[in-house]
Write a protein that holds these residues in place. Structure first.
Motif, mmCIF file in Angstrom:
data_model
loop_
_atom_site.group_PDB
_atom_site.id
_atom_site.type_symbol
_atom_site.label_atom_id
_atom_site.label_comp_id
_atom_site.label_asym_id
_atom_site.label_seq_id
_atom_site.Cartn_x
_atom_site.Cartn_y
_atom_site.Cartn_z
ATOM 1 N N LEU A 120 -2.259 3.627 -0.128
ATOM 2 C CA LEU A 120 -2.541 4.614 0.912
ATOM 3 C C LEU A 120 -1.552 5.770 0.906
ATOM 4 C CD1 LEU A 120 -3.435 2.280 3.920
ATOM 5 C CD2 LEU A 120 -4.978 3.360 2.270
ATOM 6 N N ARG A 178 -5.013 5.662 -5.423
ATOM 7 C CA ARG A 178 -6.116 5.441 -4.491
ATOM 8 C C ARG A 178 -7.040 4.335 -4.988
ATOM 9 N NH1 ARG A 178 -10.327 10.189 -4.153
ATOM 10 N NH2 ARG A 178 -10.616 9.317 -6.244
ATOM 11 N N GLN A 210 0.817 -1.218 0.000
ATOM 12 C CA GLN A 210 0.000 0.000 0.000
ATOM 13 C C GLN A 210 0.851 1.269 0.000
ATOM 14 O OE1 GLN A 210 -2.466 -1.131 3.473
ATOM 15 N NE2 GLN A 210 -4.204 -1.117 2.060
ATOM 16 N N ASP A 239 0.209 11.195 1.374
ATOM 17 C CA ASP A 239 -0.940 10.307 1.450
ATOM 18 C C ASP A 239 -1.777 10.417 0.185
ATOM 19 O OD1 ASP A 239 -3.333 12.436 2.303
ATOM 20 O OD2 ASP A 239 -1.344 12.947 3.082
#
Length: 266
Positions: A142, A137, A97, A184
């Motif tokens: 993440l 995404r 991720q 992020d």
């Protein structure tokens, strides 16, 4: 407008992908003078053989004007295998991720307009970032990690794309400093970039749309002059930093002289 090239569509979009590699060669070797491998006009490295995803921006005329590479961190990647000294002895972050973002560039020669127009550097930079974060995404990513320099760090902060943390230490990388930034893949980040750039709506093209648009571009790239070929040969043959910098300065000075003569003639 963004098209993502990955292992699933690479065969169909191979010509478009090669145009992206040509842009990388012009930016990283010719303009920035990096020590990169260029063969047949294409800038590729060993990480391009690992089936990364490439986020590619096309302008209204079908030209490739920006790109970024996204690579999983569970295997080989640049922070772990090329820029490991940034980590200062700490093990590299690895997670399905967490993806690494590298080889970001825009065609500054083509994107001569200022402001926030579709043909500006700022617009294409934001569009590539939006495309990368939205694609990541949707793939369940993440976070992203990127090796950047302080100038890029300031650009990201100003454009609503500030890193939320940094890993390791800042180190010297040739003529610049480098640091590893964490970002992020969140709706909040994407919205901040959209608000800064004024980009609304879907930024992605379908494969058919991308191929149709790409086909609109001029069929032939103007051949290099003998002077341009000589300058590129001097850059490629440079064995020291001073020789490379001198060759780059010569090319820039000659290009400026040619532009000045063209303006006078016009």
């Amino acid at each position: 407008m963004i098209i993502v090239i990955d292992a699933l569509n690479r065969d169909r979009l191979c010509e478009l992908e090669n145009e992206m590699y040509r842009l990388r060669a012009r930016v990283f070797q010719n303009r920035l003078g990096w020590d990169v491998s260029v063969r047949d006009g294409l800038e590729k490295d060993e990480f391009d053989a690992l089936d990364p995803a490439h986020v590619v921006s096309l302008d209204d005329a079908g030209n490739v004007v920006g790109c970024m590479r996204l690579l999983q961190t569970t295997g080989p990647h640049m922070l772990a295998d090329v820029f490991a000294n940034i980590l200062d002895g700490e093990p590299p972050l690895r997670s399905p991720q967490l993806w690494e973002a590298t080889r970001f560039c825009v065609d500054t020669e083509r994107l001569a307009c200022g402001g926030r127009t579709r043909s500006s550097i700022s617009h294409v930079t934001s569009e590539v970032m939006i495309g990368a974060f939205e694609y990541g995404r949707q793939a369940g990513v993440l976070d992203a990690i990127a090796v950047i320099d302080p100038v890029m760090n300031r650009v990201m902060i100003r454009s609503g794309n500030a890193p939320y943390d940094y890993i390791g230490k800042t180190v010297d990388m040739g003529k610049v400093h480098a640091l590893a930034a964490l970002l992020d893949c969140s709706d909040e980040r994407i919205e901040r970039i959209r608000a800064f750039s004024g980009i609304r709506g879907d930024v992605f093209l379908t494969e058919d749309q991308a191929l149709s648009l790409f086909a609109k571009r001029p069929s032939q790239i103007p051949a290099k002059t003998a002077l341009e070929i000589y300058c590129d040969e001097q850059i490629a043959a440079a064995s020291t930093t001073k020789e490379r910098v001198d060759a780059l300065r010569l090319k820039a000075a000659l290009a400026a002289k040619v532009r000045s003569h063209s303006n006078i003639s016009a």
